[in-house]
Design a protein around this motif. Structure first.
Motif, mmCIF file in Angstrom:
data_model
loop_
_atom_site.group_PDB
_atom_site.id
_atom_site.type_symbol
_atom_site.label_atom_id
_atom_site.label_comp_id
_atom_site.label_asym_id
_atom_site.label_seq_id
_atom_site.Cartn_x
_atom_site.Cartn_y
_atom_site.Cartn_z
ATOM 1 N N ARG A 154 0.835 -1.195 0.000
ATOM 2 C CA ARG A 154 0.000 0.000 0.000
ATOM 3 C C ARG A 154 0.870 1.244 0.000
ATOM 4 N NH1 ARG A 154 -5.450 -0.520 2.277
ATOM 5 N NH2 ARG A 154 -6.012 -2.720 2.367
ATOM 6 N N GLU A 155 0.224 2.380 -0.170
ATOM 7 C CA GLU A 155 0.924 3.663 -0.132
ATOM 8 C C GLU A 155 0.111 4.618 0.717
ATOM 9 O OE1 GLU A 155 3.181 6.697 -3.243
ATOM 10 O OE2 GLU A 155 1.753 5.203 -3.977
ATOM 11 N N ALA A 156 0.792 5.334 1.608
ATOM 12 C CA ALA A 156 0.103 6.245 2.513
ATOM 13 C C ALA A 156 0.898 7.542 2.630
ATOM 14 C CB ALA A 156 -0.093 5.611 3.886
ATOM 15 N N GLN A 157 0.248 8.542 3.224
ATOM 16 C CA GLN A 157 0.869 9.857 3.353
ATOM 17 C C GLN A 157 0.428 10.490 4.672
ATOM 18 O OE1 GLN A 157 -0.610 12.813 0.550
ATOM 19 N NE2 GLN A 157 1.458 13.599 0.270
ATOM 20 N N ILE A 158 1.396 11.043 5.398
ATOM 21 C CA ILE A 158 1.124 11.792 6.620
ATOM 22 C C ILE A 158 1.597 13.226 6.405
ATOM 23 C CG2 ILE A 158 1.636 12.064 9.074
ATOM 24 C CD1 ILE A 158 -0.010 9.618 8.612
ATOM 25 N N MET A 159 0.721 14.187 6.684
ATOM 26 C CA MET A 159 1.055 15.606 6.533
ATOM 27 C C MET A 159 0.843 16.313 7.870
ATOM 28 S SD MET A 159 -0.978 15.884 2.937
ATOM 29 C CE MET A 159 -2.053 14.545 3.487
ATOM 30 N N ILE A 160 1.776 17.185 8.246
ATOM 31 C CA ILE A 160 1.724 17.880 9.531
ATOM 32 C C ILE A 160 1.819 19.380 9.293
ATOM 33 C CG2 ILE A 160 2.757 18.078 11.828
ATOM 34 C CD1 ILE A 160 4.246 15.423 11.161
ATOM 35 N N GLY A 161 0.862 20.119 9.808
ATOM 36 C CA GLY A 161 0.933 21.573 9.712
ATOM 37 C C GLY A 161 1.971 22.117 10.689
#
Length: 274
Positions: free
Chosen positions: A183-190
């Motif tokens: 699978r492919e995932a993404q985490i984004m943090i402000g």
């Protein structure tokens, strides 16, 4: 002065004018890499990693403050070794170690993408540590400058309002089953991820360094990856990665910054983007 000697001096003068003054020997270009191997890796031996770890970056950056970089495993499926950690080093940056990614033993992470600041024309090294205990290195050269001192993309109030906001995206296709699937995932943090080299455009004072220095990601309670970050990671850190699902129902992330803030969030795997 004899006529013969005068003629020789005249010829020499004409040759000097025609050919120009001989150039001084070029100064040797300084290579910081040997010193970085000592400082970051305690002088551990470096093996050729061109068949182990790939690093992809544009040859010339469009924006030196947000340069995309992808680290990709080149290990063959039949290789009994596995990736333990990947360290990204931007040789000419003020703080060269951009990030160290430690990979979960059962997550089978084979690709990581993020965005970095690049301050000068420089070599960028990816150092992979394998389960055999050895280090393997590959590199690319990138033309970019000023990324670490570039002004923030958001104003102070906007950055403050977004501080610690976390988003998660899952890129699994509908054909993939819930378990043992790539699978492919993404985490984004402000987060402003201030480098300490940026100047406040109003006060003309330098903005203190303030950045995410730790990130941990789990599927249920099984580690997927951890990141030790520095000032070279761009504003609003964005980590995209491949992994193998263990059938987990939840994804969880925890981040810490240099001011001691802790940000954490949990998502249902089947509800990406929430």
């Amino acid at each position: 002065m004899t006529g013969h000697r005068a003629r020789l001096l005249c010829i020499a003068s004409l040759l000097t004018i025609a050919l120009g003054t001989p150039a001084a020997p070029a100064a040797e270009t300084y290579d910081p890499w040997p010193g970085l191997v000592q400082d970051i890796f305690s002088n551990r031996p470096m093996n050729d990693g061109n068949d182990v770890i790939g690093i992809e970056m544009p040859m010339r950056a469009e924006d030196a403050a947000i340069v995309p970089v992808t680290l990709r495993s080149k290990l063959q499926p039949t290789d009994s070794r596995r990736l333990v950690a990947i360290t990204l080093v931007i040789d000419e940056n003020p703080a060269p170690m951009a990030a160290k990614f430690t990979l979960g033993p059962n997550a089978n992470v084979t690709e990581i993408s993020t965005r970095v600041r690049v301050n000068n024309y420089t070599n960028v090294h990816a150092v992979a540590e394998l389960s055999d205990g050895k280090l393997y290195v590959s590199k690319v050269y990138i033309k970019a400058s000023g990324g670490c001192s570039a002004p923030a993309g958001k104003n102070v109030e906007e950055a403050k309002n977004r501080l610690g906001q976390m988003r998660y995206r899952q890129f699994a296709t509908s054909e993939q089953g819930p378990a043992t699937s790539a699978r492919e995932a993404q985490i984004m943090i402000g987060h402003p991820n201030n480098s300490g080299l940026q100047m406040d455009q109003v006060t003309q004072l330098y903005i203190p360094a303030f950045f995410v220095n730790e990130l941990h990601i789990w599927q249920d309670d099984s580690p997927v990856l951890a990141m030790e970050g520095g000032i070279s990671i761009s504003e609003d850190p964005n980590i995209r990665f491949t992994y193998v699902s263990n059938g987990a129902k939840h994804f969880r992330a925890e981040a810490k910054d240099t001011d001691g803030h802790i940000f954490e969030h949990e998502w249902k795997v089947e509800n990406p983007g929430t």
